[in-house]
Motif scaffolding. Structure first.
Motif, PDB file in Angstrom:
ATOM      1  N   LYS A  91      -0.144 -14.084   9.172  1.00  0.00           N
ATOM      2  CA  LYS A  91      -1.567 -13.905   9.293  1.00  0.00           C
ATOM      3  C   LYS A  91      -1.674 -12.251   9.221  1.00  0.00           C
ATOM      4  CE  LYS A  91      -5.103 -14.736  12.958  1.00  0.00           C
ATOM      5  NZ  LYS A  91      -5.160 -14.987  14.337  1.00  0.00           N
ATOM      6  N   CYS A 120     -15.825  -7.601  10.297  1.00  0.00           N
ATOM      7  CA  CYS A 120     -14.593  -8.477   9.775  1.00  0.00           C
ATOM      8  C   CYS A 120     -14.372  -7.683   8.206  1.00  0.00           C
ATOM      9  CB  CYS A 120     -14.883  -9.721   9.635  1.00  0.00           C
ATOM     10  SG  CYS A 120     -14.960 -10.321  11.345  1.00  0.00           S
ATOM     11  N   LEU A 149      -2.020 -11.518   5.847  1.00  0.00           N
ATOM     12  CA  LEU A 149      -3.479 -12.023   5.140  1.00  0.00           C
ATOM     13  C   LEU A 149      -4.593 -10.930   5.691  1.00  0.00           C
ATOM     14  CD1 LEU A 149      -4.939 -14.307   3.945  1.00  0.00           C
ATOM     15  CD2 LEU A 149      -5.432 -15.127   6.420  1.00  0.00           C
ATOM     16  N   GLU A 150      -4.298 -10.324   6.899  1.00  0.00           N
ATOM     17  CA  GLU A 150      -5.402  -9.707   7.541  1.00  0.00           C
ATOM     18  C   GLU A 150      -5.353  -7.904   7.391  1.00  0.00           C
ATOM     19  OE1 GLU A 150      -6.375 -12.806  11.541  1.00  0.00           O
ATOM     20  OE2 GLU A 150      -5.659 -10.602  11.699  1.00  0.00           O
ATOM     21  N   GLU A 151      -3.966  -7.715   7.041  1.00  0.00           N
ATOM     22  CA  GLU A 151      -4.014  -6.229   7.082  1.00  0.00           C
ATOM     23  C   GLU A 151      -3.358  -5.828   5.571  1.00  0.00           C
ATOM     24  OE1 GLU A 151      -4.941  -4.343   9.395  1.00  0.00           O
ATOM     25  OE2 GLU A 151      -5.317  -5.931  10.920  1.00  0.00           O
ATOM     26  N   ALA A 179      -2.627  -5.785   1.256  1.00  0.00           N
ATOM     27  CA  ALA A 179      -3.631  -5.317   0.077  1.00  0.00           C
ATOM     28  C   ALA A 179      -3.581  -6.325  -1.094  1.00  0.00           C
ATOM     29  CB  ALA A 179      -3.091  -3.968  -0.322  1.00  0.00           C
ATOM     30  N   VAL A 180      -2.964  -7.553  -0.874  1.00  0.00           N
ATOM     31  CA  VAL A 180      -3.127  -8.672  -1.977  1.00  0.00           C
ATOM     32  C   VAL A 180      -4.321  -9.397  -1.673  1.00  0.00           C
ATOM     33  CG1 VAL A 180      -2.055 -10.695  -2.813  1.00  0.00           C
ATOM     34  CG2 VAL A 180      -0.547  -8.562  -2.207  1.00  0.00           C
ATOM     35  N   PHE A 181      -5.236  -9.573  -2.544  1.00  0.00           N
ATOM     36  CA  PHE A 181      -6.522 -10.388  -2.660  1.00  0.00           C
ATOM     37  C   PHE A 181      -5.883 -11.714  -2.757  1.00  0.00           C
ATOM     38  CE2 PHE A 181     -10.655 -11.821  -4.462  1.00  0.00           C
ATOM     39  CZ  PHE A 181     -11.065 -12.094  -3.625  1.00  0.00           C
ATOM     40  N   TYR A 239     -13.916  -5.125   6.283  1.00  0.00           N
ATOM     41  CA  TYR A 239     -12.950  -3.872   6.318  1.00  0.00           C
ATOM     42  C   TYR A 239     -12.263  -3.390   4.801  1.00  0.00           C
ATOM     43  CZ  TYR A 239      -9.308  -6.619   8.424  1.00  0.00           C
ATOM     44  OH  TYR A 239      -8.357  -7.817   8.915  1.00  0.00           O
ATOM     45  N   ASP A 260     -13.416 -10.585   4.257  1.00  0.00           N
ATOM     46  CA  ASP A 260     -13.238 -10.662   5.617  1.00  0.00           C
ATOM     47  C   ASP A 260     -11.954 -10.640   6.144  1.00  0.00           C
ATOM     48  OD1 ASP A 260     -12.953 -13.188   5.456  1.00  0.00           O
ATOM     49  OD2 ASP A 260     -14.286 -13.788   6.945  1.00  0.00           O
ATOM     50  N   CYS A 261     -11.450 -10.564   7.380  1.00  0.00           N
ATOM     51  CA  CYS A 261     -10.090 -10.440   7.925  1.00  0.00           C
ATOM     52  C   CYS A 261      -9.091 -11.725   7.540  1.00  0.00           C
ATOM     53  CB  CYS A 261     -10.274 -10.446   9.575  1.00  0.00           C
ATOM     54  SG  CYS A 261     -11.496 -11.714  10.046  1.00  0.00           S
ATOM     55  N   ASP A 262      -9.858 -13.027   7.323  1.00  0.00           N
ATOM     56  CA  ASP A 262      -8.956 -13.901   6.926  1.00  0.00           C
ATOM     57  C   ASP A 262      -9.366 -14.441   5.483  1.00  0.00           C
ATOM     58  OD1 ASP A 262     -11.417 -15.206   7.500  1.00  0.00           O
ATOM     59  OD2 ASP A 262     -10.838 -16.675   8.877  1.00  0.00           O
ATOM     60  N   GLN A 263     -10.015 -13.757   4.854  1.00  0.00           N
ATOM     61  CA  GLN A 263     -10.214 -13.845   3.444  1.00  0.00           C
ATOM     62  C   GLN A 263     -10.905 -15.216   2.978  1.00  0.00           C
ATOM     63  OE1 GLN A 263      -7.437 -12.015   0.701  1.00  0.00           O
ATOM     64  NE2 GLN A 263      -6.059 -11.025   2.118  1.00  0.00           N
TER      65      GLN A 263
END
Lengths: 152, 152
Positions: free
Chosen positions: B13, A119, B16-18, B20-22, A121, B93-96
């Protein structure tokens, strides 16, 4: 259901931190945080949560079970994707409110629901004073969309 | 105080997952979970939490800051012991909603308040149907009692 129960954490900090009794400290929602790494190369795969039932099932079966906070349900990881996690070692931390699972991932050796191995990445950095993510280029190891598609 | 702010997590989603914004997803208490490993050998050192301020200070200074839930205070790890954590890499991680810090520990190379290198010094097993802990034998690297003793 599992019959395994966990004793209440002792109030004596020394016993909690140095003792041999496993007394996990579940939070107000009845959960502990679980860190999951690959037993072979140590890669951090995911962070998840367990309630007492998921923890008992994990200890008894050797296959990782979690509590899904989004679905509010017991979650045998890999049930849909085949990517079960075989627990090689479980550890707990000093105050017993976190667990560490070292696992061998079955199936596609993928843990993330996006299909990737881990997760985690994306790296986090500061660019022009803003938090910015950079993808590490890891590719999906299975077709997540197809795998998780709900039946019509 | 830091001026760095984090945007609200997007409802999409995919972004969020793909993206580039944190946009870290702080929980109801304003915290994210942080997994801390040694950048060199990958050993899991601790699990902790950050609020927005601790996260901003960590990104800006490169030295790990946390939110202590027991003391309800900002916590620059190492301030008392000298065991500061230099951040080699931060990931999300994927869902930050979780962070991973790969760190180099300064001072005694110890992270646990018991003086040990890692907080995860006990393995969990089932013996006679009871959760049982076994110490991995790791020894304190500094005198925790002396270091953390409160002045009279």
């Amino acid at each position: 259901m599992s019959a395994l129960e966990f004793p209440k954490a002792p109030s004596d900090k020394k016993i909690l931190e140095e003792g041999a009794v496993f007394s996990p400290r579940f939070d107000a929602s009845g959960l502990v945080t679980v860190v999951v790494t690959d037993a072979e190369d140590g890669m951090l795969l995911m962070v998840a949560h367990m309630n007492a039932q998921a923890l008992a099932l994990t200890l008894e079966t050797g296959i990782a079970h979690y509590w899904s906070r989004s679905r509010n349900a017991l979650w045998k990881k890999g049930e849909t994707s085949g990517n079960f996690q075989h627990v090689v070692e479980m550890r707990t931390d000093c105050d017993q409110d976190a667990l560490w699972l070292r696992v061998k991932v079955l199936g596609h050796d993928a843990t993330c629901h996006t299909g990737r191995r881990s997760c985690f990445y994306r790296t986090v950095g500061l660019i022009d004073g803003k938090g910015t993510l950079a993808d590490d280029g890891s590719k999906p190891l299975f077709d997540a969309e197809k795998t998780y598609r709900k039946p019509l």
